[in-house]
Design a protein around this motif. Structure first.
Motif, PDB file in Angstrom:
ATOM      1  N   ARG A 185       0.826  -1.261  -0.007  1.00 21.36           N
ATOM      2  CA  ARG A 185      -0.007   0.104   0.042  1.00 21.36           C
ATOM      3  C   ARG A 185       0.882   1.192   0.156  1.00 21.36           C
ATOM      4  O   ARG A 185       0.548   2.216  -0.797  1.00 21.36           O
ATOM      5  CB  ARG A 185      -0.968  -0.060   1.044  1.00 21.36           C
ATOM      6  N   ALA A 186       2.115   1.230   0.819  1.00 19.41           N
ATOM      7  CA  ALA A 186       2.973   2.363   0.698  1.00 19.41           C
ATOM      8  C   ALA A 186       3.418   2.683  -0.772  1.00 19.41           C
ATOM      9  O   ALA A 186       3.471   3.918  -1.073  1.00 19.41           O
ATOM     10  CB  ALA A 186       3.924   2.127   1.808  1.00 19.41           C
ATOM     11  N   GLU A 187       3.895   1.770  -1.443  1.00 19.42           N
ATOM     12  CA  GLU A 187       4.234   1.891  -2.841  1.00 19.42           C
ATOM     13  C   GLU A 187       3.295   2.547  -3.544  1.00 19.42           C
ATOM     14  O   GLU A 187       3.428   3.331  -4.526  1.00 19.42           O
ATOM     15  CB  GLU A 187       4.909   0.604  -3.292  1.00 19.42           C
ATOM     16  N   HIS A 188       2.022   2.003  -3.718  1.00 19.60           N
ATOM     17  CA  HIS A 188       0.879   2.643  -4.251  1.00 19.60           C
ATOM     18  C   HIS A 188       0.735   3.939  -4.074  1.00 19.60           C
ATOM     19  O   HIS A 188       0.373   4.765  -4.880  1.00 19.60           O
ATOM     20  CB  HIS A 188      -0.335   1.665  -3.994  1.00 19.60           C
ATOM     21  N   HIS A 189       0.706   4.489  -2.703  1.00 16.41           N
ATOM     22  CA  HIS A 189       0.819   5.697  -2.419  1.00 16.41           C
ATOM     23  C   HIS A 189       1.604   6.541  -2.774  1.00 16.41           C
ATOM     24  O   HIS A 189       1.466   7.805  -3.528  1.00 16.41           O
ATOM     25  CB  HIS A 189       0.227   5.939  -0.819  1.00 16.41           C
ATOM     26  N   VAL A 190       2.847   6.286  -2.760  1.00 13.83           N
ATOM     27  CA  VAL A 190       4.007   6.888  -3.215  1.00 13.83           C
ATOM     28  C   VAL A 190       3.927   7.269  -4.767  1.00 13.83           C
ATOM     29  O   VAL A 190       4.168   8.255  -5.159  1.00 13.83           O
ATOM     30  CB  VAL A 190       5.289   6.361  -3.057  1.00 13.83           C
ATOM     31  N   HIS A 191       3.562   5.993  -5.541  1.00 13.19           N
ATOM     32  CA  HIS A 191       3.472   6.376  -6.946  1.00 13.19           C
ATOM     33  C   HIS A 191       2.269   7.075  -7.202  1.00 13.19           C
ATOM     34  O   HIS A 191       2.507   8.061  -8.243  1.00 13.19           O
ATOM     35  CB  HIS A 191       3.337   4.963  -7.415  1.00 13.19           C
ATOM     36  N   ARG A 192       1.195   7.101  -6.684  1.00 10.37           N
ATOM     37  CA  ARG A 192       0.112   8.017  -6.912  1.00 10.37           C
ATOM     38  C   ARG A 192       0.358   9.414  -6.560  1.00 10.37           C
ATOM     39  O   ARG A 192      -0.026  10.292  -7.362  1.00 10.37           O
ATOM     40  CB  ARG A 192      -1.413   7.367  -6.041  1.00 10.37           C
ATOM     41  N   LEU A 211       9.416  10.253   1.851  1.00  6.31           N
ATOM     42  CA  LEU A 211       8.655   9.875   3.113  1.00  6.31           C
ATOM     43  C   LEU A 211       8.429   8.359   2.890  1.00  6.31           C
ATOM     44  O   LEU A 211       8.317   7.612   3.687  1.00  6.31           O
ATOM     45  CB  LEU A 211       7.080  10.498   3.078  1.00  6.31           C
ATOM     46  N   GLY A 212       8.308   7.872   1.593  1.00  3.92           N
ATOM     47  CA  GLY A 212       8.026   6.441   1.266  1.00  3.92           C
ATOM     48  C   GLY A 212       9.386   5.536   1.761  1.00  3.92           C
ATOM     49  O   GLY A 212       9.136   4.085   1.941  1.00  3.92           O
ATOM     50  N   LEU A 213      10.592   6.172   2.030  1.00  5.60           N
ATOM     51  CA  LEU A 213      11.585   5.333   2.337  1.00  5.60           C
ATOM     52  C   LEU A 213      11.432   4.781   3.715  1.00  5.60           C
ATOM     53  O   LEU A 213      12.295   3.731   3.930  1.00  5.60           O
ATOM     54  CB  LEU A 213      12.956   6.494   2.338  1.00  5.60           C
ATOM     55  N   GLY A 214      10.498   5.162   4.446  1.00  6.25           N
ATOM     56  CA  GLY A 214      10.208   4.473   5.603  1.00  6.25           C
ATOM     57  C   GLY A 214       9.750   2.817   5.355  1.00  6.25           C
ATOM     58  O   GLY A 214       9.557   2.050   6.392  1.00  6.25           O
ATOM     59  N   SER A 215       9.524   2.855   4.139  1.00 11.02           N
ATOM     60  CA  SER A 215       8.944   1.300   3.867  1.00 11.02           C
ATOM     61  C   SER A 215      10.033   0.353   3.620  1.00 11.02           C
ATOM     62  O   SER A 215      10.667   0.789   2.696  1.00 11.02           O
ATOM     63  CB  SER A 215       7.898   1.268   2.663  1.00 11.02           C
ATOM     64  N   ARG A 216      10.161  -0.661   4.100  1.00  8.20           N
ATOM     65  CA  ARG A 216      11.009  -1.537   3.774  1.00  8.20           C
ATOM     66  C   ARG A 216      10.752  -2.027   2.328  1.00  8.20           C
ATOM     67  O   ARG A 216      11.896  -2.590   1.629  1.00  8.20           O
ATOM     68  CB  ARG A 216      10.896  -2.833   4.682  1.00  8.20           C
ATOM     69  N   ALA A 217       9.636  -2.488   2.029  1.00 11.70           N
ATOM     70  CA  ALA A 217       9.539  -2.928   0.604  1.00 11.70           C
ATOM     71  C   ALA A 217       9.868  -2.169  -0.345  1.00 11.70           C
ATOM     72  O   ALA A 217      10.288  -2.321  -1.596  1.00 11.70           O
ATOM     73  CB  ALA A 217       7.781  -3.175   0.406  1.00 11.70           C
ATOM     74  N   LEU A 218       9.489  -0.610  -0.154  1.00  9.08           N
ATOM     75  CA  LEU A 218       9.934   0.374  -1.123  1.00  9.08           C
ATOM     76  C   LEU A 218      11.502   0.326  -1.083  1.00  9.08           C
ATOM     77  O   LEU A 218      11.852   0.582  -2.409  1.00  9.08           O
ATOM     78  CB  LEU A 218       9.329   1.665  -0.651  1.00  9.08           C
TER      79      LEU A 218
END
Length: 213
Positions: A23-30, A78-85
């Motif tokens: 979901r984090a990657e989705h929000h970063v892309h959008r 901000l998305g760098l807090g996501s391990r998946a990203l």
């Protein structure tokens, strides 16, 4: 009595799906796409006479353009807090022999294009757009804060900014065109999962890539 599996009214069995994006990657892309769209639309209102006459309010367009450009890197930061990203950024920056093979096959319009989670085209696009955003940000700041550099620098920054903006429009148009040609890829970004058969066909090295991480 429930319908038999071969009965005409029985629902088709669901095809297996595999997770692709969080979901984090989705929000970063959008969010990044929204800010980039605002940048390009406001740029059009500033440089194309028919849009400038239609919209008017040039001062407002300048302000919106400047701030949307400044904010463009923020979703990714901000998305760098996501391990998946962070893991996907590592994948995007890692090239192997299969990437060269993918590029050769793509240029010759042939099949047999091995790819991990991201193919070579996606990696090149990500690297190019990241570099372009940094250059646009730097040249834009020189144009915005006129006291930062002498006139000759600002003139060069304006030239680079304007022509690179045109290149960005063309590259993003190609990116969108490719995305519309691959509904399953868009579905993966929107829902977070993709059809397992599509994953095996388009990204056959993906699972192997995960196992070697």
């Amino acid at each position: 009595m429930p319908p038999r599996p071969d009965h005409p009214t029985a629902p088709a069995p669901a095809r297996p799906r595999v997770p692709r994006f969080t979901r984090a990657e989705h929000h970063v892309h959008r969010a990044t796409a929204a800010l980039m769209t605002v940048c390009l639309l406001t740029a059009g209102c500033l440089y194309l006479p028919f849009l400038a006459e239609l919209v008017g309010r040039r001062a407002l367009m300048v302000t919106v353009h400047e701030w949307s450009g400044i904010l463009l890197p923020v979703p990714l930061l901000l998305g760098l807090g996501s391990r998946a990203l962070r893991a996907d950024l590592t994948r995007l920056n890692r090239y192997g022999p299969h990437d060269r093979q993918w590029l050769r096959a793509a240029l010759r319009r042939r099949g047999g294009r091995p790819a991990g989670k991201f193919n070579a085209g996606q990696k090149l696009y990500a690297a190019w757009i990241a570099g372009a955003v940094l250059v646009m940000l730097g040249t834009g700041l020189l144009m915005w804060f006129t006291h930062l550099a002498p006139l000759v620098w600002r003139t060069g920054a304006t030239f680079v900014h304007d022509w690179l903006a045109l290149a960005v429009v063309l590259v993003i148009a190609g990116h969108v065109w490719k995305a519309f040609g691959d509904p399953e890829s868009r579905r993966g970004l929107r829902t977070g999962s993709v059809d397992a058969q599509w994953a095996r066909r388009e990204h056959p090295l993906w699972r192997q890539e995960d196992n070697t991480r």
